[in-house]
Scaffold this motif. Structure first.
Motif, mmCIF file in Angstrom:
data_model
loop_
_atom_site.group_PDB
_atom_site.id
_atom_site.type_symbol
_atom_site.label_atom_id
_atom_site.label_comp_id
_atom_site.label_asym_id
_atom_site.label_seq_id
_atom_site.Cartn_x
_atom_site.Cartn_y
_atom_site.Cartn_z
ATOM 1 N N TYR A 99 0.836 -1.205 0.000
ATOM 2 C CA TYR A 99 0.000 0.000 0.000
ATOM 3 C C TYR A 99 0.869 1.253 0.000
ATOM 4 O O TYR A 99 0.574 2.242 -0.656
ATOM 5 N N LEU A 100 1.960 1.163 0.746
ATOM 6 C CA LEU A 100 2.857 2.306 0.884
ATOM 7 C C LEU A 100 3.438 2.712 -0.468
ATOM 8 O O LEU A 100 3.538 3.881 -0.805
ATOM 9 N N LEU A 101 3.817 1.690 -1.250
ATOM 10 C CA LEU A 101 4.458 1.981 -2.534
ATOM 11 C C LEU A 101 3.467 2.486 -3.573
ATOM 12 O O LEU A 101 3.778 3.338 -4.392
ATOM 13 N N VAL A 102 2.260 1.942 -3.560
ATOM 14 C CA VAL A 102 1.289 2.342 -4.570
ATOM 15 C C VAL A 102 0.573 3.624 -4.140
ATOM 16 O O VAL A 102 -0.039 4.321 -4.942
ATOM 17 N N GLY A 103 0.719 3.929 -2.856
ATOM 18 C CA GLY A 103 0.034 5.090 -2.284
ATOM 19 C C GLY A 103 0.215 6.416 -3.009
ATOM 20 O O GLY A 103 -0.772 7.070 -3.332
ATOM 21 N N PRO A 104 1.465 6.808 -3.290
ATOM 22 C CA PRO A 104 1.656 8.117 -3.931
ATOM 23 C C PRO A 104 0.898 8.254 -5.252
ATOM 24 O O PRO A 104 0.247 9.274 -5.492
ATOM 25 N N LEU A 105 0.940 7.205 -6.077
ATOM 26 C CA LEU A 105 0.239 7.283 -7.364
ATOM 27 C C LEU A 105 -1.275 7.355 -7.141
ATOM 28 O O LEU A 105 -1.975 8.143 -7.791
ATOM 29 N N VAL A 106 -1.763 6.536 -6.220
ATOM 30 C CA VAL A 106 -3.199 6.538 -5.954
ATOM 31 C C VAL A 106 -3.638 7.920 -5.477
ATOM 32 O O VAL A 106 -4.630 8.476 -5.958
ATOM 33 N N LEU A 107 -2.868 8.491 -4.574
ATOM 34 C CA LEU A 107 -3.189 9.811 -4.050
ATOM 35 C C LEU A 107 -3.214 10.852 -5.177
ATOM 36 O O LEU A 107 -4.121 11.675 -5.291
ATOM 37 N N TRP A 108 -2.192 10.763 -6.025
ATOM 38 C CA TRP A 108 -2.075 11.683 -7.168
ATOM 39 C C TRP A 108 -3.327 11.595 -8.058
ATOM 40 O O TRP A 108 -3.900 12.610 -8.462
ATOM 41 N N LEU A 109 -3.752 10.360 -8.331
ATOM 42 C CA LEU A 109 -4.900 10.163 -9.219
ATOM 43 C C LEU A 109 -6.202 10.588 -8.547
ATOM 44 O O LEU A 109 -7.110 11.089 -9.218
ATOM 45 N N VAL A 110 -6.274 10.395 -7.239
ATOM 46 C CA VAL A 110 -7.476 10.837 -6.530
ATOM 47 C C VAL A 110 -7.619 12.352 -6.649
ATOM 48 O O VAL A 110 -8.686 12.878 -6.948
ATOM 49 N N ILE A 111 -6.487 13.054 -6.463
ATOM 50 C CA ILE A 111 -6.539 14.518 -6.505
ATOM 51 C C ILE A 111 -6.820 15.028 -7.921
ATOM 52 O O ILE A 111 -7.583 15.963 -8.114
ATOM 53 N N THR A 112 -6.210 14.401 -8.921
ATOM 54 C CA THR A 112 -6.344 14.952 -10.277
ATOM 55 C C THR A 112 -7.473 14.319 -11.086
ATOM 56 O O THR A 112 -7.820 14.830 -12.141
ATOM 57 N N ILE A 113 -8.034 13.208 -10.624
ATOM 58 C CA ILE A 113 -9.140 12.620 -11.379
ATOM 59 C C ILE A 113 -10.414 12.545 -10.542
ATOM 60 O O ILE A 113 -11.458 13.088 -10.940
ATOM 61 N N ALA A 114 -10.326 11.920 -9.363
ATOM 62 C CA ALA A 114 -11.550 11.695 -8.589
ATOM 63 C C ALA A 114 -12.195 13.007 -8.148
ATOM 64 O O ALA A 114 -13.394 13.211 -8.350
ATOM 65 N N ILE A 115 -11.386 13.903 -7.578
ATOM 66 C CA ILE A 115 -11.963 15.160 -7.085
ATOM 67 C C ILE A 115 -12.532 16.015 -8.230
ATOM 68 O O ILE A 115 -13.670 16.462 -8.161
ATOM 69 N N PRO A 116 -11.756 16.215 -9.316
ATOM 70 C CA PRO A 116 -12.337 16.970 -10.435
ATOM 71 C C PRO A 116 -13.614 16.334 -10.975
ATOM 72 O O PRO A 116 -14.540 17.025 -11.375
ATOM 73 N N LEU A 117 -13.639 15.012 -10.962
ATOM 74 C CA LEU A 117 -14.800 14.311 -11.494
ATOM 75 C C LEU A 117 -16.044 14.572 -10.647
ATOM 76 O O LEU A 117 -17.134 14.820 -11.183
ATOM 77 N N ILE A 118 -15.852 14.517 -9.323
ATOM 78 C CA ILE A 118 -16.971 14.802 -8.422
ATOM 79 C C ILE A 118 -17.459 16.228 -8.676
ATOM 80 O O ILE A 118 -18.658 16.495 -8.734
ATOM 81 N N TYR A 119 -16.495 17.109 -8.885
ATOM 82 C CA TYR A 119 -16.841 18.500 -9.170
ATOM 83 C C TYR A 119 -17.639 18.597 -10.481
ATOM 84 O O TYR A 119 -18.624 19.322 -10.565
ATOM 85 N N ALA A 120 -17.204 17.821 -11.492
ATOM 86 C CA ALA A 120 -17.899 17.845 -12.782
ATOM 87 C C ALA A 120 -19.326 17.343 -12.619
ATOM 88 O O ALA A 120 -20.267 17.882 -13.232
ATOM 89 N N VAL A 121 -19.515 16.321 -11.792
ATOM 90 C CA VAL A 121 -20.866 15.807 -11.550
ATOM 91 C C VAL A 121 -21.723 16.908 -10.936
ATOM 92 O O VAL A 121 -22.868 17.140 -11.345
ATOM 93 N N TYR A 122 -21.136 17.620 -9.982
ATOM 94 C CA TYR A 122 -21.867 18.714 -9.335
ATOM 95 C C TYR A 122 -22.238 19.794 -10.355
ATOM 96 O O TYR A 122 -23.389 20.234 -10.424
ATOM 97 N N VAL A 123 -21.265 20.207 -11.172
ATOM 98 C CA VAL A 123 -21.529 21.275 -12.148
ATOM 99 C C VAL A 123 -22.633 20.852 -13.122
ATOM 100 O O VAL A 123 -23.427 21.669 -13.579
ATOM 101 N N GLY A 124 -22.704 19.539 -13.392
ATOM 102 C CA GLY A 124 -23.735 19.029 -14.290
ATOM 103 C C GLY A 124 -25.150 19.256 -13.777
ATOM 104 O O GLY A 124 -26.110 19.219 -14.542
ATOM 105 N N PHE A 125 -25.268 19.486 -12.477
ATOM 106 C CA PHE A 125 -26.589 19.755 -11.893
ATOM 107 C C PHE A 125 -26.869 21.247 -11.757
ATOM 108 O O PHE A 125 -27.830 21.649 -11.119
ATOM 109 N N THR A 126 -25.997 22.076 -12.332
ATOM 110 C CA THR A 126 -26.195 23.527 -12.202
ATOM 111 C C THR A 126 -26.329 24.170 -13.580
ATOM 112 O O THR A 126 -26.099 23.525 -14.606
#
Lengths: 309, 274
Positions: free
Chosen positions: A24-51
């Motif tokens: 987990y420790l080794l894969v962690g940095p990449l996972v964190l990176w992808l969460v910040i640059t993909i998951a969070i923006p995506l959640i934001y995009a879903v929200y914007v889709g309702f506005t």
């Protein structure tokens, strides 16, 4: 020191058997990176889709599913979805055929093989902007060299406006993109071909199998692990391609090459309808996610002799 | 079929495919040295007497070519280094260790390609705006890593699979530390795979257009594809300057590839060889 070694052995053993956080420790940095640059923006995009967001960064009100109703009732959206399907399927067919032919040829022994294997990738390493300039010039209706051949050889009496006619634009853009990507695909297939043990072919030859039989009974099954991942990622990449189309035709003429990514970009940055663009994005993601799940469930991953997958 | 026939068929296929890929570049390369007036005439004849450097002179006056080139190099090299570091650690994790949730995690890494770049473009633009990274090359590096690291993990798979089982344990018995194992055993054994993934990341970052065109407005921060991309609109039919721009954008990456390109192919294929 002895104690430290032992504990580290235990640690590694744990890591390999599944109870230590090492993996987990080794894969962690990449996972964190992808969460910040993909998951969070995506959640934001879903929200914007309702506005009813218009231009980027302006205040917007929550309007529920209104964007989805608008988009799903929009003939332009259905047309773009159809174009995306044609784009992905057509591109996959052209690329796969070219890539297989190339990979099989490059897998043979011949003089100059290393040169060929290296420079076949040229069209893939070149920026898309260069590809756009190159093909716009070569396909020009009045003085492009392709049209010179078309009219000289007699394929057509008059020059064909490849990128400017609604009939020709989509096939043309598909072929250009296939031209760009098939060498890369060919190298991935070549890598797979090289991993097939030669003894398999020898044995088949002894048993009297001909070339076609060898291809379908040895080559294809052995390539399955590579084709499995390439088929999935390649399809996803294809659906999401934007820049080649945008630089060649901007989705035109009159929507002939407007795939979903092009429509999303156009709605967001030229139509100033951020909410609608986000709704289309969410629909596209949902479609690709369903496709991926079905793919993983129903397409055989192939047997890999390494423990890799 | 006789051997000679098969051999020449083989060559025919190779030459045909190479031709399809390479000839258009030779044609545009040649075009960039021809005067504009000739470029809008039909035909394949080339007048050697009129070859000129005018297109490149015009290009140099119209564009900050070396500024763009520097920016592209900064973005591509940094993206490559960060991407490979993250991908290497992750690849070691998913291919060489065992833990609950490993396979779903691996699939999730690959599934990141479900999300279209253009979908992320809108929210990422806003997020970059919030943290003040618009007109900052860092924004491009961040995005390039996102789009190259997952596939780089997969590109390295063959090399991790080829490392003999138990080699880490053996090294640990000899007293090697965790980092030492990674750097002096795993790293050399996977070097060709790392090279292939590095070149993949470099090329991807060098050619990236969409994010670079949205995140960068400042002329002095533009990358090569975006800086010269503006030409398409501006010099719509000035094929002299356009072809020169195309060649000037393509040449740096071709030069880099001339030196390291064979490692890309070797790296893609060597790990798989048996």
């Amino acid at each position: 020191l002895k104690a430290k070694q032992t504990s580290f052995r235990t640690f590694l053993h744990d890591a390999r058997t599944g109870s230590a956080p090492f993996g987990y420790l080794l894969v962690g940095p990449l996972v964190l990176w992808l969460v910040i640059t993909i998951a969070i923006p995506l959640i934001y995009a879903v929200y914007v889709g309702f506005t009813d967001a218009g231009i980027i960064g302006t205040e917007a009100d929550f309007i529920g599913l209104e964007n989805y109703a608008t988009v799903l009732g929009d003939a332009e959206f259905r047309s773009a979805f159809g174009k995306s399907l044609i784009w992905a399927v057509g591109g996959a067919v052209v690329q796969t055929v070219l890539a297989f032919a190339t990979a099989l040829a490059l897998n043979q022994a011949f003089r100059g093989r290393r040169f060929a294997r290296t420079w076949i990738i040229l069209s893939w390493i070149i920026p898309t902007i260069v590809i756009a300039i190159l093909w716009r010039w070569m396909l020009n209706a009045s003085y492009g060299i392709i049209n010179f051949f078309v009219t000289t050889v007699g394929i057509s009496e008059t020059p064909i406006d490849f990128l400017g006619s609604p009939k020709w634009a989509l096939p043309t853009v598909i072929v250009i993109n296939a031209w760009r990507w098939f060498p890369f695909l060919a190298l991935l297939i070549l890598a797979g071909l090289q991993s097939i043990p030669g003894e398999l072919y020898e044995a088949a030859r002894v048993d009297g199998a001909n070339a076609t039989q060898r291809f379908f009974n040895i080559t294809m099954p052995q390539l399955q692990p590579v084709l499995y991942v390439v088929g999935l990622i390649g399809t996803l990449w294809a659906f999401n391609i934007f820049d080649v189309i945008w630089l060649l035709t901007q989705g035109g003429p009159s929507g002939a090459t407007q795939t979903l990514p092009v429509m999303i970009y156009d709605r967001a940055f030229n139509g100033f309808a951020m909410g609608e663009a986000s709704a289309i994005s969410v629909l596209l993601c949902a479609f690709l996610l369903i496709f991926s799940v079905l793919y993983i469930m129903f397409v055989p991953a192939g047997e890999s002799d390494t423990e890799v997958f | 079929m006789g051997y000679a026939v098969r051999q020449s068929l083989r060559y025919a296929v190779v030459v045909a495919v190479l031709g399809i890929v390479i000839v258009p570049f030779l044609w545009i390369f040649l075009a960039s040295f021809r005067p504009n007036s000739e470029l809008i005439q039909q035909g394949i004849g080339i007048n050697l007497d009129t070859l000129t450097l005018d297109n490149y002179r015009n290009l140099q006056q119209a564009a900050q070519y070396f500024t763009y080139l520097t920016n592209s190099a900064i973005v591509a090299i940094t993206s490559m280094v960060v991407s490979i570091t993250l991908a290497l650690l992750a690849a070691y994790s998913v291919y060489r260790t065992r833990y609950p949730g490993r396979r779903p995690l691996y699939l999730a890494l690959i599934i990141t390609y479900v999300f279209p770049g253009v979908v992320l473009l809108i929210p990422l633009y806003q997020l970059m705006g919030m943290v003040g990274l618009i007109d900052n090359l860092l924004s491009l590096i961040i995005v390039n890593v996102t789009f190259t690291a997952p596939f780089s993990v997969w590109l390295m798979r063959g090399f991790f699979g080829a490392i003999p089982a138990g080699i880490e344990e053996a090294a640990a018995i000899d007293g090697a530390g965790r980092m030492r194992i990674l750097f002096s055993i795993v790293l050399p054994l996977t070097a060709p795979g790392i090279a292939a993934a590095a070149i993949f990341s470099f090329v991807w970052s060098w050619t990236e257009y969409m994010f670079a065109s949205a995140f960068i407005v400042d002329e002095g921060k533009k990358t090569l594809p975006v800086g010269l991309g503006a030409f398409i609109q501006q010099y719509n039919i000035d094929w002299g300057i356009l072809t020169a721009a195309a060649v000037a954008t393509a040449v740096p990456v071709i030069v880099v590839f001339a030196f390291i390109g064979r490692y890309f192919v070797e790296g893609l294929t060597a790990g798989a060889e048996k």
